[in-house]
Design a protein around this motif. Structure first.
Motif, PDB file in Angstrom:
ATOM      1  N   ALA A   1      33.371  49.313  45.064  1.00 12.21           N
ATOM      2  CA  ALA A   1      32.626  49.872  43.932  1.00 12.21           C
ATOM      3  C   ALA A   1      32.681  51.405  43.967  1.00 12.21           C
ATOM      4  O   ALA A   1      32.675  52.007  45.037  1.00 12.21           O
ATOM      5  N   PRO A   2      32.761  52.054  42.795  1.00 18.13           N
ATOM      6  CA  PRO A   2      32.667  51.474  41.457  1.00 18.13           C
ATOM      7  C   PRO A   2      34.013  51.044  40.857  1.00 18.13           C
ATOM      8  O   PRO A   2      34.071  50.660  39.703  1.00 18.13           O
ATOM      9  N   PHE A   3      35.084  51.123  41.641  1.00 19.00           N
ATOM     10  CA  PHE A   3      36.399  50.780  41.099  1.00 19.00           C
ATOM     11  C   PHE A   3      36.583  49.269  40.940  1.00 19.00           C
ATOM     12  O   PHE A   3      37.152  48.817  39.945  1.00 19.00           O
ATOM     13  N   ASN A   4      36.145  48.507  41.914  1.00 20.27           N
ATOM     14  CA  ASN A   4      36.225  47.050  41.786  1.00 20.27           C
ATOM     15  C   ASN A   4      35.227  46.400  42.727  1.00 20.27           C
ATOM     16  O   ASN A   4      34.949  46.926  43.805  1.00 20.27           O
ATOM     17  N   TRP A   5      34.676  45.273  42.303  1.00 23.54           N
ATOM     18  CA  TRP A   5      33.744  44.542  43.152  1.00 23.54           C
ATOM     19  C   TRP A   5      33.734  43.071  42.765  1.00 23.54           C
ATOM     20  O   TRP A   5      34.305  42.676  41.748  1.00 23.54           O
ATOM     21  N   THR A   6      33.061  42.265  43.575  1.00 23.93           N
ATOM     22  CA  THR A   6      32.928  40.833  43.334  1.00 23.93           C
ATOM     23  C   THR A   6      31.519  40.516  42.853  1.00 23.93           C
ATOM     24  O   THR A   6      30.550  41.069  43.372  1.00 23.93           O
ATOM     25  N   GLN A   7      31.401  39.636  41.846  1.00 24.14           N
ATOM     26  CA  GLN A   7      30.096  39.170  41.392  1.00 24.14           C
ATOM     27  C   GLN A   7      30.180  37.688  41.065  1.00 24.14           C
ATOM     28  O   GLN A   7      31.269  37.115  40.991  1.00 24.14           O
ATOM     29  N   LYS A   8      29.013  37.057  40.849  1.00 28.61           N
ATOM     30  CA  LYS A   8      28.951  35.611  40.718  1.00 28.61           C
ATOM     31  C   LYS A   8      29.179  35.098  39.297  1.00 28.61           C
ATOM     32  O   LYS A   8      29.356  33.894  39.097  1.00 28.61           O
TER      33      LYS A   8
ATOM     34  N   GLY B   1      31.569  41.647  31.173  1.00 27.76           N
ATOM     35  CA  GLY B   1      33.010  41.579  30.939  1.00 27.76           C
ATOM     36  C   GLY B   1      33.827  41.328  32.184  1.00 27.76           C
ATOM     37  O   GLY B   1      35.038  41.577  32.191  1.00 27.76           O
ATOM     38  N   ALA B   2      33.175  40.841  33.243  1.00 25.29           N
ATOM     39  CA  ALA B   2      33.906  40.517  34.473  1.00 25.29           C
ATOM     40  C   ALA B   2      34.916  39.403  34.217  1.00 25.29           C
ATOM     41  O   ALA B   2      34.750  38.590  33.306  1.00 25.29           O
ATOM     42  N   VAL B   3      35.963  39.367  35.020  1.00 24.10           N
ATOM     43  CA  VAL B   3      37.020  38.363  34.849  1.00 24.10           C
ATOM     44  C   VAL B   3      37.113  37.486  36.100  1.00 24.10           C
ATOM     45  O   VAL B   3      36.776  37.931  37.199  1.00 24.10           O
ATOM     46  N   PRO B   4      37.562  36.244  35.949  1.00 20.53           N
ATOM     47  CA  PRO B   4      37.657  35.353  37.112  1.00 20.53           C
ATOM     48  C   PRO B   4      38.631  35.883  38.164  1.00 20.53           C
ATOM     49  O   PRO B   4      39.668  36.456  37.838  1.00 20.53           O
ATOM     50  N   ILE B   5      38.272  35.675  39.415  1.00 18.35           N
ATOM     51  CA  ILE B   5      39.180  35.955  40.524  1.00 18.35           C
ATOM     52  C   ILE B   5      39.962  34.673  40.781  1.00 18.35           C
ATOM     53  O   ILE B   5      39.374  33.602  40.954  1.00 18.35           O
TER      54      ILE B   5
ATOM     55  N   SER C   1      39.242  31.263  43.157  1.00 19.84           N
ATOM     56  CA  SER C   1      37.876  31.548  43.601  1.00 19.84           C
ATOM     57  C   SER C   1      36.909  31.173  42.488  1.00 19.84           C
ATOM     58  O   SER C   1      37.298  31.083  41.320  1.00 19.84           O
ATOM     59  N   SER C   2      35.643  30.976  42.837  1.00 22.71           N
ATOM     60  CA  SER C   2      34.614  30.727  41.827  1.00 22.71           C
ATOM     61  C   SER C   2      33.916  32.024  41.421  1.00 22.71           C
ATOM     62  O   SER C   2      33.024  32.021  40.580  1.00 22.71           O
ATOM     63  N   ASP C   3      34.311  33.144  42.030  1.00 25.19           N
ATOM     64  CA  ASP C   3      33.701  34.446  41.756  1.00 25.19           C
ATOM     65  C   ASP C   3      34.446  35.200  40.658  1.00 25.19           C
ATOM     66  O   ASP C   3      35.519  34.792  40.207  1.00 25.19           O
ATOM     67  N   TYR C   4      33.852  36.346  40.289  1.00 27.70           N
ATOM     68  CA  TYR C   4      34.416  37.193  39.236  1.00 27.70           C
ATOM     69  C   TYR C   4      34.588  38.623  39.750  1.00 27.70           C
ATOM     70  O   TYR C   4      33.897  39.049  40.679  1.00 27.70           O
ATOM     71  N   ALA C   5      35.495  39.359  39.137  1.00 30.72           N
ATOM     72  CA  ALA C   5      35.742  40.752  39.511  1.00 30.72           C
ATOM     73  C   ALA C   5      35.373  41.674  38.361  1.00 30.72           C
ATOM     74  O   ALA C   5      35.618  41.355  37.190  1.00 30.72           O
ATOM     75  N   TYR C   6      34.777  42.807  38.711  1.00 24.71           N
ATOM     76  CA  TYR C   6      34.496  43.820  37.694  1.00 24.71           C
ATOM     77  C   TYR C   6      34.561  45.210  38.329  1.00 24.71           C
ATOM     78  O   TYR C   6      34.646  45.359  39.538  1.00 24.71           O
ATOM     79  N   GLY C   7      34.526  46.219  37.491  1.00 31.03           N
ATOM     80  CA  GLY C   7      34.601  47.600  37.937  1.00 31.03           C
ATOM     81  C   GLY C   7      35.571  48.384  37.074  1.00 31.03           C
ATOM     82  O   GLY C   7      36.160  47.856  36.121  1.00 31.03           O
ATOM     83  N   TYR C   8      35.736  49.648  37.389  1.00 26.78           N
ATOM     84  CA  TYR C   8      36.594  50.539  36.605  1.00 26.78           C
ATOM     85  C   TYR C   8      38.039  50.042  36.589  1.00 26.78           C
ATOM     86  O   TYR C   8      38.716  50.077  35.557  1.00 26.78           O
ATOM     87  N   ASP C   9      38.517  49.568  37.730  1.00 22.37           N
ATOM     88  CA  ASP C   9      39.893  49.057  37.801  1.00 22.37           C
ATOM     89  C   ASP C   9      40.092  47.851  36.892  1.00 22.37           C
ATOM     90  O   ASP C   9      41.140  47.697  36.255  1.00 22.37           O
ATOM     91  N   VAL C  10      39.083  46.981  36.851  1.00 25.25           N
ATOM     92  CA  VAL C  10      39.171  45.793  35.997  1.00 25.25           C
ATOM     93  C   VAL C  10      39.235  46.208  34.529  1.00 25.25           C
ATOM     94  O   VAL C  10      40.016  45.653  33.744  1.00 25.25           O
ATOM     95  N   GLU C  11      38.438  47.201  34.159  1.00 26.39           N
ATOM     96  CA  GLU C  11      38.467  47.684  32.774  1.00 26.39           C
ATOM     97  C   GLU C  11      39.830  48.270  32.429  1.00 26.39           C
ATOM     98  O   GLU C  11      40.346  48.066  31.323  1.00 26.39           O
TER      99      GLU C  11
ATOM    100  N   GLU D   1      45.321  38.184  35.180  1.00 26.60           N
ATOM    101  CA  GLU D   1      44.934  37.416  36.362  1.00 26.60           C
ATOM    102  C   GLU D   1      44.640  38.390  37.488  1.00 26.60           C
ATOM    103  O   GLU D   1      45.488  39.235  37.814  1.00 26.60           O
ATOM    104  N   VAL D   2      43.445  38.302  38.068  1.00 26.96           N
ATOM    105  CA  VAL D   2      43.046  39.188  39.161  1.00 26.96           C
ATOM    106  C   VAL D   2      43.090  38.425  40.482  1.00 26.96           C
ATOM    107  O   VAL D   2      42.539  37.325  40.592  1.00 26.96           O
ATOM    108  N   TYR D   3      43.741  39.018  41.477  1.00 31.41           N
ATOM    109  CA  TYR D   3      43.851  38.415  42.805  1.00 31.41           C
ATOM    110  C   TYR D   3      43.132  39.310  43.823  1.00 31.41           C
ATOM    111  O   TYR D   3      43.376  40.514  43.878  1.00 31.41           O
TER     112      TYR D   3
END
Length: 284
Positions: free
Chosen positions: A50-57, A62-66, A69-79, A93-95
């Motif tokens: 963070a704040p470039f990328n992180w994991t959330q539930k 606007g988070a996207v699926p990882i 995984s059942s989690d999601y990714a968000y942050g500046y990089d994701v945007e 697709e985010v890995y």
């Protein structure tokens, strides 16, 4: 005999036409779309920076699926990745990949790009190409609020301090510039580094200005030490900036990404980073 052979061929053609007709219809009976599938853009990142990328539930903000995984990714990089995909009608697709494995995964063709707050260094340029910068900042240090180094104004003031940062990072390479520094072994990530500072295991760490602001927002007992020009670290513009890493020679993708980045003004980037920083999980 000829009539029987002719009848057999007619029957075969009729059966073939029936199966051909079925192949052109979906289960609902509607014709199957002949439109080509969207291009998939596979992006690697740590999902813990963070704040470039992180994991959330969940997919909030606007988070996207990882992937896988059942989690999601968000942050500046994701945007940034989302904007690149939206401009080109691609599927994102985010890995989630450990920092040390990102370039390996890229060159093994497991992903198409790294968008992970990665700085541009001469060493990395030997194995990957980079897009234009999508973020730039300064290099600073973080200490505890009651640290004897909290009022430091130059690297000279950190003489003899115990300092470390993220293993294999641009920041780690800057530490030897501190006079008589007691350099400690590199650590795995920002969370581990900040715990080390807060616990007194180390006196200070080196971070980018954006990451440092994010850290003190989440940890009010930490303070940023910045330096006037000529009194701080010596580094290149690329080392203090972030860009998309691509496989060597992937010039077409590089040009496509640069075109998208050129359409995002510096003002828009600053506003987006401010918004993202407030949304990061650690800030709650």
């Amino acid at each position: 005999m000829k009539k029987r052979i002719l009848a057999l061929w007619i029957a075969i053609l009729m059966i073939a036409s029936i199966f051909t007709g079925c192949a052109q219809k979906s289960e609902s009976g509607d014709p199957v779309s002949s439109e080509p599938e969207k291009t998939v853009f596979r992006v690697g990142m740590e999902c813990s920076y963070a704040p470039f990328n992180w994991t959330q539930k969940d997919d909030s903000n606007g988070a996207v699926p990882i992937m896988d995984s059942s989690d999601y990714a968000y942050g500046y990089d994701v945007e940034m990745a989302k904007r690149i995909c939206e401009a080109n009608d691609w599927t994102l697709e985010v890995y989630k990949i450990d920092w040390d494995g990102l370039i390996l995964a890229l060159n093994a063709n497991k992903i198409d790009a790294i968008i992970a707050g990665m700085g541009v260094t001469e060493d990395r340029l030997k194995s990957v190409d980079f897009s234009d910068y999508y973020w730039s900042g300064d290099m600073v240090m973080i200490v505890k609020e009651d640290s004897p180094y909290v009022d430091a104004t130059s690297l000279e003031d950190f003489k003899g301090a115990k300092v470390t940062s993220q293993l294999n990072s641009v920041w780690m390479d800057l530490i030897p510039q501190i006079p008589e520094v007691d350099e400690q072994p590199g650590l795995g990530g920002n969370s581990e580094i900040l715990v080390a500072v807060r616990s007194g295991k180390i006196d200070a760490t080196v971070l980018g200005e954006t990451e440092a602001y994010s850290a003190v927002l989440a940890n009010p007992d930490l303070k940023i030490v910045s330096f006037e020009k000529g009194k701080g670290f010596d580094y290149s513009e690329g080392e203090a900036s972030n860009a998309v890493a691509l496989r060597k020679g992937d010039s077409e993708l590089q040009a496509t990404i640069n075109e998208v980045l050129a359409g995002i003004s510096s003002e828009e980037r600053s506003k987006l980073m401010a918004k993202i920083t407030e949304l990061q999980p650690m800030a709650e």
